[in-house]
Design a protein around this motif. Structure first.
Motif, PDB file in Angstrom:
ATOM      1  N   ARG A  52      26.504  19.318 -42.642  1.00  0.00           N
ATOM      2  CA  ARG A  52      26.634  17.849 -42.699  1.00  0.00           C
ATOM      3  C   ARG A  52      27.324  17.409 -43.983  1.00  0.00           C
ATOM      4  O   ARG A  52      28.172  16.525 -43.969  1.00  0.00           O
ATOM      5  CB  ARG A  52      25.263  17.193 -42.601  1.00  0.00           C
ATOM      6  N   GLU A  53      26.935  18.040 -45.100  1.00  0.00           N
ATOM      7  CA  GLU A  53      27.557  17.688 -46.382  1.00  0.00           C
ATOM      8  C   GLU A  53      29.043  18.030 -46.366  1.00  0.00           C
ATOM      9  O   GLU A  53      29.865  17.246 -46.848  1.00  0.00           O
ATOM     10  CB  GLU A  53      26.848  18.416 -47.527  1.00  0.00           C
ATOM     11  N   ALA A  56      30.851  15.430 -44.268  1.00  0.00           N
ATOM     12  CA  ALA A  56      30.968  14.150 -44.976  1.00  0.00           C
ATOM     13  C   ALA A  56      32.078  14.213 -46.015  1.00  0.00           C
ATOM     14  O   ALA A  56      32.881  13.275 -46.126  1.00  0.00           O
ATOM     15  CB  ALA A  56      29.641  13.794 -45.641  1.00  0.00           C
TER      16      ALA A  56
END
Length: 66
Positions: A52-53, A56
């Protein structure tokens, strides 16, 4: 790099550990599942958080370049 319980290790190590725990869970007796699945769940959670990081950062980078 991933950080789990304050210890950092390369992504490849994490993926290898997940594979090993999956194999251990398949071979384990029911009484042995809890600690194996608990650690597996934690590692998968860490992996998902890291992905997810990365997503992003990639999306923010694209917006800045546009």
């Amino acid at each position: 790099m991933f950080s789990a319980v304050g210890v950092e290790f390369p992504t490849e190590d994490l993926e290898g550990r997940i594979r090993k725990l999956c194999a251990m869970a398949v071979a384990a007796r029911e009484s042995e599942w809890l600690p194996i699945l608990s650690e597996l769940r934690s590692l998968i959670h860490n992996h998902v958080t890291h992905v997810r990081e990365q997503a992003a950062v990639a999306l923010v980078g694209r917006n800045d370049a546009a």
